[in-house]
Write a protein that holds these residues in place. Structure first.
Motif, PDB file in Angstrom:
ATOM      1  N   LYS A 144       0.820  -1.220   0.000  1.00 47.58           N
ATOM      2  CA  LYS A 144       0.000   0.000   0.000  1.00 47.58           C
ATOM      3  C   LYS A 144       0.847   1.260   0.000  1.00 47.58           C
ATOM      4  O   LYS A 144       0.323   2.361   0.100  1.00 47.58           O
ATOM      5  CB  LYS A 144      -0.900   0.019   1.250  1.00 47.58           C
TER       6      LYS A 144
ATOM      7  N   ILE B 166       2.789   2.250   2.434  1.00 53.98           N
ATOM      8  CA  ILE B 166       2.890   2.883   3.753  1.00 53.98           C
ATOM      9  C   ILE B 166       4.319   2.693   4.247  1.00 53.98           C
ATOM     10  O   ILE B 166       4.801   1.566   4.346  1.00 53.98           O
ATOM     11  CB  ILE B 166       1.921   2.224   4.757  1.00 53.98           C
TER      12      ILE B 166
ATOM     13  N   VAL C 213      -0.548   8.941   6.292  1.00 53.56           N
ATOM     14  CA  VAL C 213      -1.501   8.018   5.672  1.00 53.56           C
ATOM     15  C   VAL C 213      -2.657   7.754   6.626  1.00 53.56           C
ATOM     16  O   VAL C 213      -3.829   7.757   6.244  1.00 53.56           O
ATOM     17  CB  VAL C 213      -0.803   6.695   5.284  1.00 53.56           C
TER      18      VAL C 213
ATOM     19  N   THR D  99      -6.018   8.560   4.815  1.00 48.13           N
ATOM     20  CA  THR D  99      -6.403   7.486   3.906  1.00 48.13           C
ATOM     21  C   THR D  99      -7.911   7.272   3.852  1.00 48.13           C
ATOM     22  O   THR D  99      -8.614   7.441   4.863  1.00 48.13           O
ATOM     23  CB  THR D  99      -5.690   6.180   4.273  1.00 48.13           C
ATOM     24  N   THR D 100      -8.358   6.905   2.668  1.00 52.61           N
ATOM     25  CA  THR D 100      -9.765   6.542   2.531  1.00 52.61           C
ATOM     26  C   THR D 100      -9.907   5.105   2.070  1.00 52.61           C
ATOM     27  O   THR D 100     -11.009   4.587   1.959  1.00 52.61           O
ATOM     28  CB  THR D 100     -10.453   7.447   1.482  1.00 52.61           C
ATOM     29  N   ASP D 101      -8.755   4.441   1.824  1.00 46.24           N
ATOM     30  CA  ASP D 101      -8.768   3.051   1.388  1.00 46.24           C
ATOM     31  C   ASP D 101      -9.240   2.168   2.540  1.00 46.24           C
ATOM     32  O   ASP D 101      -8.656   2.175   3.616  1.00 46.24           O
ATOM     33  CB  ASP D 101      -7.355   2.661   0.940  1.00 46.24           C
TER      34      ASP D 101
ATOM     35  N   THR E  50      -6.594  -0.282   4.094  1.00 47.86           N
ATOM     36  CA  THR E  50      -5.582   0.436   4.871  1.00 47.86           C
ATOM     37  C   THR E  50      -6.177   0.887   6.199  1.00 47.86           C
ATOM     38  O   THR E  50      -5.539   0.793   7.246  1.00 47.86           O
ATOM     39  CB  THR E  50      -5.089   1.658   4.082  1.00 47.86           C
ATOM     40  N   ARG E  51      -7.428   1.361   6.156  1.00 46.71           N
ATOM     41  CA  ARG E  51      -8.074   1.825   7.391  1.00 46.71           C
ATOM     42  C   ARG E  51      -8.246   0.667   8.377  1.00 46.71           C
ATOM     43  O   ARG E  51      -8.030   0.823   9.571  1.00 46.71           O
ATOM     44  CB  ARG E  51      -9.424   2.472   7.072  1.00 46.71           C
TER      45      ARG E  51
END
Lengths: 433, 338
Positions: free
Chosen positions: B252, B254, B262, B266-268, B271-272
């Motif tokens: 990702k 990161i 991030v 982040t809005t993924d 990842t969240r």
């Protein structure tokens, strides 16, 4: 008045188990025995529970599986296709080899040093004191490591013995040569010595998968036979001497009987020495990485053997000194009064009597040598600890089984040595009639 | 009095030794320290630095696990283990986790009762020789003396390799990389064989590295990875997913540097979830929800750890090769966090 009567019978009460001295000792012993059994049972249950928790069992089946690893020193044939059980025996024989060799050498060193330490010669006596005090007061492991690193660091690499193309072109010799009539090479890996080889061997047969060499058996038989004939010759010479007072000359007969048969046998078998050497390519350039042919003694063996014999030699020296000092001065004086020289006095009068004092501590030194041979693991000597307790244990993951088996084998070895030496002790100890 | 103390100790020891195998996570939390079995010293993987602190590729994973579990990467105690002692130490509970260049094999997995939770380095066994020998291939090593670490898979591969090529060798068994390097330099052996990564690491520490070559043959598969005891699945999951979190972080993008940024922006969804901003991922394993964030914060993602310890910019100079992410043609692949 009644005399002291017999103990009252028939009215045994439970409290007597504690308060009656006749029963109390039995009560205590029964309780202790019970507790001991309970303790052992608890240990076993604990073992079982812990094994169950780890989902493990006790199984010796791995001894019959392929080992898959190689061992550099082996007294019985072994390849990586052999079983773990055979690797165990290779290790056991390595243990025995170094222990037996070290026992002999330590006895030799110890007896010599022990006798010399009592020498009237000031220098010799002090030198032996220094030897004993220095060697026994430093841990054995350090001597083993020292001996090994001296061999490994000081000795030349095998490549220094090689002839290169440059040397051939310029007519030079390699930087290092073999010693002892160009037959023995000491490198930083091991000692390469000539191997006895037969062109026409008698063959061999297998006993329990161990090859028995017929040629060696034949040689031993011939030598034993020669000695037997020699003893007959000497006996008959002695008989003639007793009869007539004149001893016939026998030395040339003995010499003939001892040397001719074995020489004839060796000639018939085509005996010769195989000298270790590098493979030679065109123009006499050496090839390969190591010496080929001969016997290669790894330095792990040599270092372990040297350290064990020198270290334990000090203890044997002290035992010998104590044994000699235990013999009354009067014995020596009596021997001198009979006109015996100091050498014969020591060999015929003092040492035989001193043996009674020397043998018991000697037994424990032999046991120590055998057990301390496990320290060879520090220099990768593959003895029983190295094979069964090292590589096999690691590759199979059977720690408990390997450790138990190894302890059992060492126990057996120690008890065997102990029994043998006790028999010897009984034969030399003072016979009371 | 003395006897009762003795018996009391005995009982206590048994009770404790019984409890060792229960829940490693609880033990670690109660102790406040992670016991990590590490190499006695293999530069790049796990070796003490000038301050006596363990550094390296394997050591970084231990620190990441400590951060995920205890929230503090310094709360890890490295227990140096040789090839010979490592599995006994793990099995007996002396360490919670073993990250010591250990090869995942069938019998270690099944018979030794361990779980290899992941493969953090795909490796193979190679040979190192001195250039002056003029050897170009391992098949030319007929009659050579070879240094080999005892208690390893390489010991068995070596025997197999020489046997299948119908050539001979003399083994010199050593206990760890340091002794092997010493023996090899002293000329006690012509060749040293171990995992190719280990050879590269050893070579990098030699004073005259340019005079030594690693032969082209790779004679085995050596998937190296972290090991835990069989039977404590939750602890196995924690170690496995800590490792995967480092992989996913690389996937990702990161890094240690942009982690906070991030996390804030982040809005993924994945990842969240990974960084604990959404869902209750950490709690499922008995950890905090920001476990993965803590793990990544220690020394960055998998790629960063690799480059810092083993990569082409270091003296060891290993390329990613098989250890590249699956997206870049390698084998490193993490299942989704969901």
């Amino acid at each position: 008045m009644a005399m002291v009567s017999d103990a009252p019978k028939g009215n045994f009460r439970l409290s007597m188990l504690i308060y009656d001295t006749r029963y109390r000792s039995i009560t205590i012993q029964v309780i202790v025995l019970g507790l001991f059994i309970a303790f052992v049972a608890w240990l076993l249950m604990n073992l079982q529970a812990n094994l169950a928790a780890k989902d493990k069992d006790i199984s010796y089946n791995f001894l019959f599986n392929r080992a898959g690893y190689d061992i550099d020193q082996q007294l019985i044939p072994y390849t990586n296709d052999s079983t773990h059980g055979r690797a165990l025996f290779v290790g056991l024989f390595n243990t025995l080899a170094v222990s037996i060799a070290a026992c002999f050498a330590a006895t030799l060193i110890g007896v010599t040093a022990g006798v010399l330490r009592l020498s009237k010669n000031w220098i010799v006596g002090r030198l032996m004191t220094v030897y004993v005090e220095v060697f026994r007061n430093v841990p054995l492991l350090l001597w083993i490591l020292l001996a090994f690193s001296i061999f490994a660091q000081v000795m030349p690499e095998p490549k220094d013995f090689k002839v290169t193309q440059e040397m051939v072109d310029q007519g030079l010799e390699p930087p290092v040569q073999k010693i002892f009539f160009d037959s023995i090479a000491i490198t930083n890996r091991g000692t390469n010595v000539p191997a006895p080889v037969l062109d026409r061997p008698l063959g061999s047969f297998l006993v329990l998968d161990v090859p028995i060499n017929l040629s060696v058996l034949a040689a031993i038989a011939v030598i034993l036979g020669s000695f037997w004939v020699n003893s007959r010759i000497r006996a008959s010479a002695k008989a003639i001497q007793e009869d007539t007072g004149f001893r016939p000359v026998t030395w040339w007969k003995s010499l003939l009987v001892l040397i001719v048969p074995i020489t004839a046998l060796l000639l018939a078998l085509g005996f010769h020495w195989e000298i270790p050497a590098f493979a030679v390519g065109e123009n006499g350039v050496s090839k390969g990485f190591n010496f080929v042919g001969g016997i290669s003694l790894a330095h792990s063996f040599t270092a372990l053997f040297l350290a064990l014999s020198i270290y334990h030699g000090t203890y044997i020296a002290e035992a010998v000194r104590a044994g000699i000092l235990a013999i009354s001065r009067g014995q020596t004086e009596a021997a001198y009064a009979l006109g015996m020289r100091p050498n014969r006095t020591m060999n015929l009068i003092i040492l035989p009597q001193a043996l009674r004092v020397i043998v018991p501590p000697l037994i424990s030194q032999y046991l120590n040598i055998t057990k301390n041979s496990t320290l060879g693991m520090a220099i990768s000597y593959l003895d029983l600890k190295g094979t069964l307790g090292g590589i096999t244990l690691n590759q199979t993951g059977r720690e408990l089984e390997c450790m138990l088996l190894m302890m059992l084998i060492y126990l057996f070895l120690s008890l065997t040595i102990s029994v043998g030496m006790n028999i010897f002790n009984n034969s030399v100890k003072l016979k009371e009639r | 009095m003395k006897k009762s103390v003795f018996l009391g100790t005995l009982v206590a020891t048994t009770v404790l030794s019984g409890a060792v195998f229960a829940a490693t996570l609880d033990d670690v939390k109660a102790r406040g320290e992670l016991l990590c079995g590490a190499n006695t010293g293999l530069t790049g993987f796990a070796a003490p630095d000038a301050n006596g602190e363990y550094q390296g590729f394997d050591a970084a994973l231990c620190k990441a696990v400590a951060a995920a579990v205890l929230g503090d990467p310094t709360k890890v105690k490295f227990v140096p283990l040789t090839g010979e002692t490592r599995f006994t130490a793990l099995s007996s509970g002396e360490v919670d986790l073993l990250v010591r260049n250990s090869t995942w094999t069938y019998s270690r997995d099944s018979d030794l009762k361990f779980d290899f939770v992941a493969v953090n380095y795909y490796d193979g066994q190679g040979f190192m020789v001195k250039k002056e020998l003029g050897v170009a291939s391992a098949k030319e090593l007929d009659g050579a003396t070879v240094c080999i670490q005892t208690g390893t898979t390489t010991e068995l591969n070596l025997a197999d390799f020489f046997k299948s090529n119908n050539i001979t060798y003399t083994p010199v068994t050593v206990v760890d990389d340091t002794e092997a390097a010493n023996q090899y330099i002293a000329g006690a052996c012509d060749a040293y064989t171990t995992d190719a990564s280990g050879l590269a690491a050893t070579r990098a520490t030699l004073a005259d590295a340019e005079n030594h070559i690693i032969l082209p043959e790779i004679i085995s598969k050596e998937p190296l990875g972290p090991v835990v005891r069989h039977g404590d699945n939750n602890w196995g999951d924690i170690v496995r997913w800590t490792y995967y979190s480092l992989l996913i972080a690389e996937e990702k993008g990161i890094t240690k540097a942009n982690l906070e940024e991030v996390a804030a922006s982040t809005t993924d969804p994945e990842t969240r979830r990974l960084l604990g901003l959404e869902g209750e991922m950490g709690v499922m394993m008995g950890l905090d929800n920001n476990w993965a964030k803590n793990a990544i914060a220690v020394s960055g993602n998998y790629g960063e750890i690799f480059e810092a310890n083993l990569g082409t910019s270091t003296p060891i100079g290993l390329a990613r090769g098989l250890n590249a992410l699956w997206t870049q043609g390698g084998l490193q692949y993490a299942p989704p966090v969901r």
